[in-house]
Scaffold this motif. Structure first.
Motif, PDB file in Angstrom:
ATOM      1  N   ASN A 177      58.936  39.173  51.257  1.00  0.00           N
ATOM      2  CA  ASN A 177      58.806  38.850  49.827  1.00  0.00           C
ATOM      3  C   ASN A 177      57.345  38.614  49.479  1.00  0.00           C
ATOM      4  OD1 ASN A 177      58.138  35.716  49.371  1.00  0.00           O
ATOM      5  ND2 ASN A 177      59.344  35.948  51.255  1.00  0.00           N
ATOM      6  N   GLY A 178      57.056  38.666  48.177  1.00  0.00           N
ATOM      7  CA  GLY A 178      55.777  38.184  47.668  1.00  0.00           C
ATOM      8  C   GLY A 178      54.571  39.076  47.870  1.00  0.00           C
ATOM      9  N   TYR A 179      54.783  40.366  48.079  1.00  0.00           N
ATOM     10  CA  TYR A 179      53.671  41.275  48.377  1.00  0.00           C
ATOM     11  C   TYR A 179      52.946  41.692  47.102  1.00  0.00           C
ATOM     12  CZ  TYR A 179      51.479  44.676  51.547  1.00  0.00           C
ATOM     13  OH  TYR A 179      50.612  45.378  52.344  1.00  0.00           O
ATOM     14  N   ARG A 180      51.668  42.074  47.242  1.00  0.00           N
ATOM     15  CA  ARG A 180      50.885  42.607  46.125  1.00  0.00           C
ATOM     16  C   ARG A 180      50.134  43.846  46.622  1.00  0.00           C
ATOM     17  NH1 ARG A 180      53.313  38.426  44.963  1.00  0.00           N
ATOM     18  NH2 ARG A 180      52.982  37.067  43.179  1.00  0.00           N
ATOM     19  N   THR A 181      50.252  44.955  45.885  1.00  0.00           N
ATOM     20  CA  THR A 181      49.634  46.227  46.295  1.00  0.00           C
ATOM     21  C   THR A 181      48.371  46.526  45.487  1.00  0.00           C
ATOM     22  OG1 THR A 181      50.953  47.507  44.712  1.00  0.00           O
ATOM     23  CG2 THR A 181      51.881  47.224  46.929  1.00  0.00           C
ATOM     24  N   ASP A 182      47.678  47.586  45.895  1.00  0.00           N
ATOM     25  CA  ASP A 182      46.497  48.106  45.182  1.00  0.00           C
ATOM     26  C   ASP A 182      45.484  47.006  44.865  1.00  0.00           C
ATOM     27  OD1 ASP A 182      47.495  50.652  45.289  1.00  0.00           O
ATOM     28  OD2 ASP A 182      48.349  50.636  43.274  1.00  0.00           O
ATOM     29  N   THR A 183      45.222  46.187  45.876  1.00  0.00           N
ATOM     30  CA  THR A 183      44.307  45.058  45.714  1.00  0.00           C
ATOM     31  C   THR A 183      42.895  45.473  46.120  1.00  0.00           C
ATOM     32  OG1 THR A 183      46.150  43.600  46.304  1.00  0.00           O
ATOM     33  CG2 THR A 183      43.937  42.646  46.384  1.00  0.00           C
ATOM     34  N   ARG A 184      41.923  45.133  45.261  1.00  0.00           N
ATOM     35  CA  ARG A 184      40.504  45.375  45.604  1.00  0.00           C
ATOM     36  C   ARG A 184      39.959  44.193  46.402  1.00  0.00           C
ATOM     37  NH1 ARG A 184      42.930  48.989  42.282  1.00  0.00           N
ATOM     38  NH2 ARG A 184      41.503  50.134  40.948  1.00  0.00           N
ATOM     39  N   TRP A 185      40.269  42.983  45.937  1.00  0.00           N
ATOM     40  CA  TRP A 185      39.811  41.776  46.647  1.00  0.00           C
ATOM     41  C   TRP A 185      40.782  40.636  46.374  1.00  0.00           C
ATOM     42  CZ3 TRP A 185      39.151  37.840  43.225  1.00  0.00           C
ATOM     43  CH2 TRP A 185      38.758  38.163  41.909  1.00  0.00           C
ATOM     44  N   VAL A 186      40.795  39.670  47.303  1.00  0.00           N
ATOM     45  CA  VAL A 186      41.606  38.464  47.126  1.00  0.00           C
ATOM     46  C   VAL A 186      40.815  37.299  47.700  1.00  0.00           C
ATOM     47  CG1 VAL A 186      42.895  38.988  49.265  1.00  0.00           C
ATOM     48  CG2 VAL A 186      43.816  37.333  47.644  1.00  0.00           C
TER      49      VAL A 186
END
Length: 304
Positions: free
Chosen positions: A203-212
């Motif tokens: 659960n809780g995934y995030r795609t197409d991320t440049r930075w976190v």
């Protein structure tokens, strides 16, 4: 072909110093100290002047806690060699050398006997303590099942629980479930990134991320910048806390314990979640991760 660099280590005249002891390898500069455990090859501490932020260092990760759809095609058995590969990498060597632009390169090589291959994790560290992490699979055979995930896992101390990211959001999204999640800058607490499915699972995934970035009350912490897009998740639970094992279990969201840590997955990709049906269909081919010699890179930088 090398990906065109969207981000890179900062140019600096400062040169890191190396101390290569029998059990610990350390790379340090005026404002940082980074250490590696030579017995298991892991990055063991990262200190940017506000204490060690790491509870557990960077590990290769090829697995996810099975979803209901995954159980439908018997994913834990069919792809299970990749879970074993995640759990049992065997250190072959750890070495250090001077790189270009006054950097230091720490190279770690692991055997992954379950898939008769190797995984290399290289850390290029510059004079201000930025770390470029490159993870590379090699000698991967063509007859292996697809990967549930290709990425890294690391665990931070609990104080860095304020998350900002530039990528898809605000809600969870997967590569075959993300067109409604728009790309912009978001912020949340780690606890808000968790989605409590009634049966615990990925659960809780995030795609197409440049930075976190992960920061504490004082605004200190880390930023992880992809070279190319990355996927991430962050939880107050270990990946295995969501994993039912080989078969569905009668567990519920109330069985999930909140831990005093921040468990981060930072990935090249995670396979799609599928859902054409839930009793045998796999995710579509374009959302699968084929077994091959994959590699990806991201940079860890301090936020002071």
């Amino acid at each position: 072909e090398e990906p065109k660099s969207l981000t890179a280590l900062s140019k600096t005249d400062q040169i890191p110093s190396i101390e290569n002891g029998p059990k610990v390898l350390s790379v340090s500069g005026d404002a940082f100290k980074i250490t590696f455990n030579k017995e298991n090859g892991q990055l063991s501490s990262v200190d940017y002047g506000f204490g060690n932020v790491l509870l557990e260092g960077v590990k290769p990760n090829f697995w996810r806690a099975a979803t209901d759809n995954d159980f439908g095609f018997d994913m834990p058995r069919k792809l299970g060699v990749w879970k074993k590969a995640t759990d049992n990498p065997v250190l072959v060597s750890i070495s250090v050398q001077k790189g270009d632009d006054n950097s230091v390169i720490v190279e770690t090589i692991f055997n992954i006997p379950e898939v008769s291959g190797k995984v290399l994790i290289n850390y290029t560290i510059n004079g201000v303590g930025e770390i470029m992490v490159e993870t590379r699979l090699s000698e991967i055979g063509k007859d292996l099942p697809i990967l549930a995930r290709f990425g890294n896992n690391l665990v931070l101390t609990n104080e860095f629980d304020k998350v900002r990211w530039f990528g898809r959001g605000p809600f969870e999204n997967y590569q075959d479930r993300n067109t409604a999640a728009f790309i912009r800058e978001y912020e949340a607490l780690v606890s808000d990134l968790y989605y409590p499915y009634i049966r615990p699972q990925e659960n809780g995934y995030r795609t197409d991320t440049r930075w976190v970035s992960f920061v504490n009350e004082e605004g200190r912490g880390l930023i992880l910048e992809g070279i190319g897009n990355i996927g991430f998740s962050a939880h107050h639970q270990y990946n295995n806390d969501f994993d039912a094992g080989l078969a569905k279990q009668q567990r519920h969201s109330t069985d999930i314990v909140k831990r005093d840590l921040i468990n981060i997955n930072i990935d090249y990709k995670q396979m799609g979640v599928g859902g054409d049906n839930s009793w045998g269909k796999m995710p579509h081919k374009q959302y699968q991760i084929q077994a091959e010699n994959l590699s990806y890179r991201y940079i860890i930088k301090p936020l002071r």
